[in-house]
Design an enzyme around this catalytic site. Structure first.
Site: not given
Lengths: 408, 266
Positions: A389, A294, A365, A154, A392-393
């Site tokens: 929580e 950099r 990099g 579940a 996204s789906e």
């Protein structure tokens, strides 16, 4: 910090509230940026502990000392009603606190969203006795709040829980396996979901406050997960074997647990969006610092358009994420139903955190792939955000269903 | 035990410098103001002493414009029992000699006190002169850069930082101390939500300079210029030798040639 302050000024806080918010955020910023950030790498390397012999869990060294500082500074009491030793302040402020904590350490910030979810569920649905007992403990932080919803079968389909609750006399007895419990074994309260009427399917689930002290041997940590990120936070698997839950720890009515839990998750999703904004902000700042120092092809890489445009996209996404979570939190403070907006904020902010931490590694990099640099940890830590929580789906499902229903 | 702590509103350390700024000076953006960091150690010292003694109160005093209200409230949010501000709008008085006169006059107005504490210096001008000057005006004993304090009846013993160590001295109360950012008071406490709520409801009393009887505020010190020290160019020297004692010897003699005092090394 100023970005948060600027957005706060657009909200309908009184002058006194603005001042309180600012002072509290200043204090949290200092704590997060002076102390928590210093430990974040050590916590990631050390990880949380589990002793199979004693079944005890513990956080990495020094984490509880900083948790105690949060207690001393009354941070967990922010949204607790004054009646229960809290300050009844806004959810907007609370989520901004979560962002600042997540900027320093996502693992440490894990103490916050689950605490507020526990406070909210107990305050809204708990019996008078449960409120009297647990809200002051959660407010002071003496009890850590955990959620015991997920089971091996579940996850997104939370209605498929099989843990059963049997009423005998004045107590329920819960039996089953719960997984992915953040703070499991260390928590003072666990909000759990269990079957009270099998014949009714999803309408036969009830929600409870499982108190490990009352459950005794019936509540046992089986193991803690070895995760990709969030090493400093405990994620436990817990076996419930006739764990006693007194009747007054039933939340809402019997068999109405699923609706209660799903309805409450909307607010904790704002907190996860806040975590996402926090970790993305840090990835952005690390990238800006690195891009300015950099030098390649004779100038700082931040002056090359390829990198500078990446930074622009990152800054835009961080700002959007922040606007979404703060705005949704403010809506909630105003008493609006934010079911859809919370999912939008959670979906957007957690996905933005993926992109921003990914780009942060790219800007660094080869160094970004090295453990020596912070962005490596940020990238690993951020990955969980689009999963826990509600994935996204699931958020997209909620958003789509909600907006279509609204249109009808 | 009544303790007065003087606090100063300075420019936030994290506030970025403007393009033509070498020193942020006196800005008027409220968000850029913060409590002088060193003063938090003095507040910590005062609170620890009162807590240990079990009675008394800590009063925080700040000379500044209404921008400094934030700093005064932070003092209450840290635990100071009361606080007030001496109005100095548009930085009317900034020369140190006059500031010390005003602070001394404020102490006289408060009347009852056992200890007067300062941070060891300010974050902006950093002259570290206030404690000794105020003690002169009040004719009180003083010690600077105090790391530890123990109470001893109507006297106190303090450990103060001196070059290469600490020195313990006994002072008669009342006394004026400047508190170091090391030692017992190294970690000033945070504000807490509870005390912030209290602070935000506190109305900060404001005193007028003119009513303090500070005497003539003449300008004995004048600022002519603030500038950054010129950048120094130094050559990076790498010492190489397989024999470690020889390597150390080379390094030390090079340092000695640079004029560094190497003590016993000849």
């Amino acid at each position: 910090m100023k970005q948060i302050t600027k957005i706060f000024k657009t909200f309908n806080f009184s002058k006194e509230e603005q001042e309180q918010n600012q002072m509290i955020l200043d204090m949290v910023y200092e704590l997060a940026m002076n102390e928590i950030i210093e430990k974040e790498q050590d916590w990631d390397e050390e990880g949380a502990h589990f002793d199979p012999a004693t079944k005890q869990v513990s956080y990495p060294s020094g984490m509880m000392d900083l948790y105690k500082k949060c207690q001393e500074n009354d941070l967990f009491a922010i949204i607790v009603p004054e009646k229960y030793d809290g300050f009844g302040l806004s959810y907007t402020l609370w989520t901004a606190v979560i962002e600042l904590m997540a900027r320093a350490s996502l693992a440490f910030s894990m103490f916050f969203p689950s605490q507020s979810l526990s406070i909210e569920i107990i305050n809204n649905h708990g019996t008078a006795q449960a409120k009297e007992k647990y809200l002051p403990l959660l407010s002071s932080g003496d009890a850590i709040g955990a959620m015991a919803f997920s089971e091996p079968n579940a996850g997104s389909d939370i209605s498929a829980v099989t843990t059963k609750a049997e009423l005998e006399g004045n107590s329920y007895y819960l039996t089953g396996n719960k997984i992915w419990l953040s703070h499991g074994g260390a928590a003072g309260t666990n909000i759990g979901l269990a079957v009270t009427d099998k014949s009714k399917g999803p309408r036969g689930l009830s929600a409870f406050v499982i108190d490990p002290e009352i459950a005794g041997d019936g509540y046992e940590v089986v193991r803690i997960e070895e995760k990709m990120g969030l090493h400093g936070s405990i994620t436990a698997q817990v076996a419930l074997d006739r764990a006693e839950v007194p009747k007054e720890n039933l939340l809402g009515n019997e068999n109405e647990g699923l609706r209660l839990v799903l309805g409450s998750l909307a607010s904790s999703r704002i907190g996860i969006a806040a975590q996402s904004a926090g970790i993305a902000e840090t990835a952005l700042q690390e990238s800006i610092n690195y891009a300015n120092q950099r030098v390649q092809f004779g100038r700082p890489i931040g002056k090359h358009q390829a990198i500078s445009f990446m930074l622009a996209d990152m800054a835009t996404q961080v700002h959007q994420a922040r606007l979404l979570y703060l705005n949704t939190a403010r809506m909630k403070d105003n008493g609006e139903n934010t079911q859809i907006e919370s999912s939008i904020a959670k979906y957007y902010a957690t996905e933005a955190a993926q992109k921003v931490t990914y780009d942060a590694v790219q800007i660094h990099g080869g160094y970004g792939y090295s453990r020596e640099y912070r962005v490596e940890r940020l990238f690993r830590d951020a990955r969980v955000l689009t999963i826990y929580e509600g994935t996204s789906e699931m958020q997209k499902t909620i958003i789509s269903r909600g907006t279509q229903a609204r249109a009808e | 035990m009544n303790i007065i702590v003087f606090i100063k509103a300075t420019i936030d350390r994290n506030a970025p410098l403007g393009p033509d700024e070498t020193f942020p000076g006196d800005r008027d953006d409220k968000a850029d103001v913060m409590t002088n960091n060193y003063d938090k150690h003095a507040i910590e010292a005062a609170l620890q002493i009162v807590e240990k003694k079990g009675d008394g109160k800590v009063t925080a005093v700040c000379l500044g414009s209404d921008m400094a209200d934030k700093v005064v409230k932070e003092a209450i949010a840290m635990g100071c029992h009361e606080a007030f501000r001496i109005e100095n709008s548009e930085a009317r008085v900034i020369n140190f000699f006059s500031v010390a006169k005003i602070l001394a006059a404020a102490i006289k107005k408060i009347g009852t006190y056992d200890l007067i504490l300062f941070g060891m210096q300010s974050y902006d001008y950093g002259t570290a002169t206030m404690a000794p000057m105020v003690s002169e005006f009040l004719d009180l004993p003083t010690a600077s850069w105090v790391e530890r304090i123990s109470l001893n009846g109507d006297k106190i013993n303090v450990e103060k930082v001196i070059e290469g160590g600490t020195r313990t001295i006994e002072l008669q109360l009342p006394a004026v101390l400047s508190i170091a950012s090391s030692g017992d008071f190294e970690e000033p406490r945070y504000t807490s939500v509870r005390r912030i709520m209290k602070a935000s409801r506190t109305k900060v009393p404001v005193w007028e300079i003119d009513k303090l009887e500070a005497g003539a505020l003449d300008t004995n010190v004048e600022f002519t210029k603030i500038e950054q020290p010129p950048a120094r160019m130094e050559e990076c020297v790498v010492f190489k030798d397989d024999d470690v004692p020889v390597l150390i010897d080379n390094l030390l003699s090079a340092l000695k040639d640079k004029g560094l005092n190497l003590g016993a090394y000849k």
